[in-house]
Enzyme design. Sequence first.
Site, mmCIF file in Angstrom:
data_model
loop_
_atom_site.group_PDB
_atom_site.id
_atom_site.type_symbol
_atom_site.label_atom_id
_atom_site.label_comp_id
_atom_site.label_asym_id
_atom_site.label_seq_id
_atom_site.Cartn_x
_atom_site.Cartn_y
_atom_site.Cartn_z
ATOM 1 N N THR A 61 0.836 -1.208 0.000
ATOM 2 C CA THR A 61 0.000 0.000 0.000
ATOM 3 C C THR A 61 0.867 1.253 0.000
ATOM 4 O O THR A 61 0.407 2.348 0.228
ATOM 5 C CB THR A 61 -1.010 -0.112 1.162
ATOM 6 N N HIS A 62 2.153 1.086 -0.338
ATOM 7 C CA HIS A 62 3.110 2.168 -0.219
ATOM 8 C C HIS A 62 3.115 3.103 -1.418
ATOM 9 O O HIS A 62 4.119 3.217 -2.103
ATOM 10 C CB HIS A 62 4.511 1.602 0.002
ATOM 11 N N LEU A 63 1.992 3.753 -1.685
ATOM 12 C CA LEU A 63 1.999 4.813 -2.695
ATOM 13 C C LEU A 63 2.700 6.024 -2.087
ATOM 14 O O LEU A 63 2.458 6.370 -0.939
ATOM 15 C CB LEU A 63 0.574 5.184 -3.109
#
Lengths: 244, 592
Positions: B518-520
């Site tokens: 989920t590391h945008l």
Amino acid sequence: MTNLSRRDLLAATALVIVSETVARAGVVSGQLPWHPDAGSPPEAVRPGAWQFFTEQEAAAVEALADRIIPPDPQTPGGKDAGCAVFIDRQLAGAYGHRQGLYTRGPFVKGIKEQGPQSAQNPAETYRAALAALDRYCKSKEGGKSWIELPGERQDELLHAVESGTVELEGIDTKSFFETLLKDMQEGFFADPIYGGNRDMCAWKMIGFPGARYDYRDWVGRHNERYPYPPVSIAGRPDWTPKKT
Amino acid sequence: MTRKLPKKDVVIVGLGWTGSIMANELTEEGLDVVAIERGPWRNTATDYPPNYVQDELRYRIRHELFLQPEQTTFTFRNKMDQTALPIRSWGAFMPPNGVGGGGVHWNAETWRFLPSDFVLRTHLTQRYGARFLPADMTIQDWGITFDELEPYYDRFEYLCGTSGTAGNLKGKIQEGGNPFEGPRSRPYPNPAQQQPFSHALFAKAARELGYKPFPQPSGNMSQAYTNPLGVRLGPCTYCGFCEWFGCANYSKASPQTTILPVLVRKPNFLVRDQSEVTRINLDSSGKRATGVTFVDTSGTEWEQPADLVILSAYTVFNVQLLLLSGIGKAYDPVANQGVIGRNFTHQTISDVTSFFDPAKFIFNPFIASGSIGMCIDEFNGDNFDHGPHGFVGGGYMGQVQTNGRPIETTPTPPGTPKWGAKWKQAVRESYQSALKPGTGVHGSMYSYRDVYLDLDPTYQDRFKRPLMRITMDFHENELKQNAFLTDKFAEVFQAMGARQVVKEYRKGPYDVTAYQTTHLCGGAVMGTDPKTSAINRYLQSWDVPNLFVMGASGFPQNAGYNPTGTLAALAYWSAEAIRSRYLKNPGPLLHA
């Protein structure tokens, strides 16, 4: 800058209230909010009549379940594991109606990297695809419906559907088959409260202990088989005293 | 009609990790702080108690704790000449929602970035020359150094009770830790977690290959812990339901288990949940924020005036609020001008699935924590000479398998049919003796001119606001990086004695349905020049000095680590600048 009209706000709000269990905006201050017995435990599937499928559809899905997950001497097949019941209840509920998902148009077919863009929800897709499967069988298989075909012929047909050599009329056939596989296997492996994995048969098959939640005594025991049987969110059948 | 609330000193938009940290720091100054959160209040006993949180279908498959795309989503395309379409159900990443944000359902992998990551362009240019970098790569320095940030990494780790083994104590390399990490001022607050069989086996094989394996730094408690705020966490039980789930044992660091019990009791703090901020308001000069406007669930629109605005929503929503509020110049990739939406990145993840002899290996894959695992860092950042390889960047890799939940983790050897008797038999045989790390190769994604965020021209949210549009594809540099790292990773599984090792390289085009992390990151990045950054080194908006923007939206490019340690450290660093300097003299902390 965007200015919101009152009408937009009301329309938007109605949608939120439908989709959230606890939907009221609130204020928290002074202490952590605490309400006795608060919580949202899952609702266990009740046995009994089909909630989404017609009798005919249900028979077709049960037959599909036993082709996709066939019974063997150790473990029941998809039908006896309850996979059709699982899918029935899922289609009757939030999943079938894409509750919580983005369903605004326009619906445009994109590339596969953009994800599914269907205007149909899973409930509509199943209904149409099961009807198309029967129509296909009746026209190509000597007037027989899907459930009347012998198991081996059913397998051949499913292989053809999977590889794309058989197209069901009006259905994105390959994509439906992928959905069907996914839903069957989810039903097989999900907690039995959802109607599949009956008696935790799938968990017993692989050695998954389920909802036990504490392995501190076992994390350091390497290469040793974990010996305890699985537990569901609803416990184990042998924990419930039999009514006399 | 918009109703106006009494003015506050500070309004915080989004109550996840950074919002909670900032609220706790600023209330210590006696400021009156309100946090406005789009999602619901969440707590352990109500939302994920130990009697029903172990529900793979509900939380992992149906995404119960995440933002519902119905509420809002993004559109996506690979290239600028394509039409973006809406993400109708989450796939490649999982935007959080509700109090605690991603801190509720993360794995709690609590890393620090490398010293060279913060001065990336300078470092790579000095070592390899400017021509070594692809022409359209837009990486830049952060404007802050590792040494400046170190005390704040330390604060976050002690807040969380991070379990780990130090690899570099004040410049001295420590046996058993990560020798590549920057110098740390003191050891982790808790010893490393115990490692299950497969994770220990990975470490042994890696050591034999000449690497220096170390336990992944973990926000899952190796023992009971009381943090500096007096909040207590319990020991992790290795339940195997960590990421995507909340922790029922109070043993995963989250705002709920580390800050909120203290913060909520302060008289000068208040939370409004289920209330979505729709814009940041500016005065007529456009240089000063006057507060925010939000909408509650009854449809009422409210104005919350405040002297200081802290934007601490998820990456993409930070950028969206800046664009919708007209703050900063929107990025234009054609003209290569503007900053809001620029330098957007994700991660380059791949995996190796391996199959061992079932008669000899019983892994019990369900015994795991979220940040379990043994890792190696030899191929991260610039820890190795990239000269011969023709790419930059890297990642950590390790046996970091977090679960044996059977819907997700029932791998079968290649060639197995996807259904039928052979599939069933292969699942039965492989479950206990196959390994699937999940994010085994956790690689960086650097920034490019044509990977960015803007407003979608067609699709709208429930308020009829334009959705954010993601334009993103993998570039050759990242695909080369991934092929190199995946090959190295697979060698370790071979050395562990696997019968079969399957490399699952990351391939283009970028696929929004395939989960990575989920590391945008990026879109409102920090830096030294207002022409190429939205915020300065203190996370202060160049354009609106009483607005500070938290979170990974400030990362100029993404490193080969999980971002939470860094974004939380930056929040502490920014809070310190506000407390020690800004409040005495509100205005720009730096002049460009």
